[in-house]
Design a protein around this motif. Structure first.
Motif, PDB file in Angstrom:
ATOM      1  N   ASP A 150      36.908  37.296  35.050  1.00 23.93           N
ATOM      2  CA  ASP A 150      37.788  37.927  36.034  1.00 23.93           C
ATOM      3  C   ASP A 150      38.313  36.888  37.015  1.00 23.93           C
ATOM      4  O   ASP A 150      37.557  36.034  37.492  1.00 23.93           O
ATOM      5  N   PHE A 151      39.605  36.986  37.319  1.00 30.83           N
ATOM      6  CA  PHE A 151      40.229  36.201  38.380  1.00 30.83           C
ATOM      7  C   PHE A 151      40.565  37.170  39.504  1.00 30.83           C
ATOM      8  O   PHE A 151      41.460  37.997  39.372  1.00 30.83           O
ATOM      9  N   SER A 152      39.836  37.087  40.596  1.00 34.79           N
ATOM     10  CA  SER A 152      40.046  38.006  41.722  1.00 34.79           C
ATOM     11  C   SER A 152      41.202  37.533  42.588  1.00 34.79           C
ATOM     12  O   SER A 152      41.444  36.331  42.723  1.00 34.79           O
ATOM     13  N   ASP A 210      42.809  39.690  25.224  1.00 40.87           N
ATOM     14  CA  ASP A 210      43.378  40.793  25.991  1.00 40.87           C
ATOM     15  C   ASP A 210      43.427  40.441  27.466  1.00 40.87           C
ATOM     16  O   ASP A 210      42.599  39.677  27.971  1.00 40.87           O
ATOM     17  N   VAL A 211      44.408  41.011  28.140  1.00 45.62           N
ATOM     18  CA  VAL A 211      44.566  40.832  29.590  1.00 45.62           C
ATOM     19  C   VAL A 211      44.534  42.206  30.238  1.00 45.62           C
ATOM     20  O   VAL A 211      45.255  43.120  29.813  1.00 45.62           O
ATOM     21  N   ALA A 212      43.685  42.370  31.240  1.00 47.28           N
ATOM     22  CA  ALA A 212      43.598  43.632  31.980  1.00 47.28           C
ATOM     23  C   ALA A 212      43.884  43.375  33.448  1.00 47.28           C
ATOM     24  O   ALA A 212      43.524  42.327  33.988  1.00 47.28           O
ATOM     25  N   LEU A 213      44.538  44.345  34.076  1.00 48.33           N
ATOM     26  CA  LEU A 213      44.794  44.301  35.515  1.00 48.33           C
ATOM     27  C   LEU A 213      44.105  45.486  36.167  1.00 48.33           C
ATOM     28  O   LEU A 213      44.178  46.614  35.652  1.00 48.33           O
ATOM     29  N   ASN A 214      43.466  45.250  37.284  1.00 49.52           N
ATOM     30  CA  ASN A 214      42.894  46.309  38.103  1.00 49.52           C
ATOM     31  C   ASN A 214      43.352  46.043  39.532  1.00 49.52           C
ATOM     32  O   ASN A 214      42.952  45.046  40.138  1.00 49.52           O
ATOM     33  N   VAL A 215      44.238  46.894  40.051  1.00 48.67           N
ATOM     34  CA  VAL A 215      44.832  46.677  41.365  1.00 48.67           C
ATOM     35  C   VAL A 215      44.382  47.802  42.284  1.00 48.67           C
ATOM     36  O   VAL A 215      44.593  48.983  41.989  1.00 48.67           O
ATOM     37  N   VAL A 216      43.761  47.435  43.398  1.00 47.45           N
ATOM     38  CA  VAL A 216      43.157  48.405  44.307  1.00 47.45           C
ATOM     39  C   VAL A 216      43.990  48.536  45.572  1.00 47.45           C
ATOM     40  O   VAL A 216      44.327  47.539  46.218  1.00 47.45           O
ATOM     41  N   VAL A 245      46.333  46.371  51.774  1.00 45.89           N
ATOM     42  CA  VAL A 245      46.241  45.283  52.740  1.00 45.89           C
ATOM     43  C   VAL A 245      44.790  44.828  52.802  1.00 45.89           C
ATOM     44  O   VAL A 245      43.927  45.523  53.338  1.00 45.89           O
ATOM     45  N   ASN A 246      44.529  43.681  52.176  1.00 42.30           N
ATOM     46  CA  ASN A 246      43.194  43.071  52.153  1.00 42.30           C
ATOM     47  C   ASN A 246      42.128  43.980  51.544  1.00 42.30           C
ATOM     48  O   ASN A 246      40.978  43.960  51.976  1.00 42.30           O
ATOM     49  N   GLN A 247      42.508  44.762  50.541  1.00 40.38           N
ATOM     50  CA  GLN A 247      41.548  45.617  49.842  1.00 40.38           C
ATOM     51  C   GLN A 247      40.793  44.789  48.804  1.00 40.38           C
ATOM     52  O   GLN A 247      41.412  44.092  48.003  1.00 40.38           O
ATOM     53  N   PRO A 248      39.463  44.856  48.758  1.00 39.35           N
ATOM     54  CA  PRO A 248      38.716  44.125  47.732  1.00 39.35           C
ATOM     55  C   PRO A 248      38.791  44.860  46.388  1.00 39.35           C
ATOM     56  O   PRO A 248      39.113  46.039  46.330  1.00 39.35           O
ATOM     57  N   GLY A 249      38.490  44.151  45.315  1.00 41.67           N
ATOM     58  CA  GLY A 249      38.361  44.780  44.005  1.00 41.67           C
ATOM     59  C   GLY A 249      39.516  44.555  43.055  1.00 41.67           C
ATOM     60  O   GLY A 249      39.460  44.988  41.900  1.00 41.67           O
ATOM     61  N   THR A 250      40.584  43.862  43.469  1.00 42.60           N
ATOM     62  CA  THR A 250      41.711  43.604  42.588  1.00 42.60           C
ATOM     63  C   THR A 250      41.402  42.370  41.733  1.00 42.60           C
ATOM     64  O   THR A 250      40.912  41.369  42.252  1.00 42.60           O
TER      65      THR A 250
END
Length: 198
Positions: free
Chosen positions: A74-76, A113-119, A161-166
């Motif tokens: 994961d690249f955060s 595979d590439v996955a995105l998780n945007v919080v 705005v500055n949400q963790p987990g992405t």
């Protein structure tokens, strides 16, 4: 006879503010030049969208013998978007690529595979695609293939705005063919972009 001059009118000012005229002390009919006038000040801040300072996606991941053990990393990163946004990804190679000739029965390009998780503040957006669909020339592109625009990319319908987990995740099981991979050093470059959404 004393004449008092006082002009009060309503002009088309923001928020229904009143227009008033005040005359200086010493003018006919004016006693004392001290008048209180309410002054309305309004301000606004335009929306913005980008990566949070110091938190853009970056880094390098190295996995020896990925053909045997697979890969998973994961690249955060962190967004700074005051409204809905889109995040998109472009792959330089469409897979892990090594140089050199390709003997019969061998390959120099390995899929992953590439996955995105945007919080966001009130929502999360996720998506996953084979990296081959993230090249600029892919005939069947991934829904979050870049370059990003107000209408292209993974949609996050929330502020963030500055949400963790992405994060952006790269993953693949052990390579199973159909051809064998030639020995060598394999690489790909992923470019992540963000934009305000329309």
């Amino acid at each position: 006879m004393t004449t008092i001059v006082l002009a009060i009118g309503i002009a088309l000012l923001p928020q229904g503010a009143a227009a008033q005229t005040v005359y200086a002390d010493g003018q006919p009919g004016v006693v004392g030049g001290n008048r209180q006038l309410p002054v309305m000040v309004t301000a606004s801040v335009g929306g913005h969208c980008g990566f949070a300072t110091g938190s853009a996606p970056s880094g390098t991941y190295t996995q020896p013998d990925f053909d045997v053990v697979g890969l998973n990393h994961d690249f955060s990163f962190v967004l700074d978007c005051t409204g809905p946004s889109r995040v998109a990804v472009v792959s330089a190679n469409g897979g892990l690529l090594t140089g050199g000739s390709v003997p019969t029965g061998y390959a120099t390009l390995a899929p992953y595979d590439v996955a995105l998780n945007v919080v966001g503040t009130t929502a999360t957006a996720t998506g996953s695609c084979p990296v081959a669909t993230l090249t600029a020339t892919s005939g069947a592109p991934c829904t979050f293939r870049g370059p990003v625009s107000q209408s292209q990319g993974l949609l996050l319908n929330s502020t963030s705005v500055n949400q963790p987990g992405t994060y952006l995740r790269v993953s693949a099981p052990a390579y199973s063919g159909p051809s064998m991979l030639v020995s060598g050093s394999y690489s790909d470059t992923l470019t992540v972009t963000v934009s305000a959404a329309s």
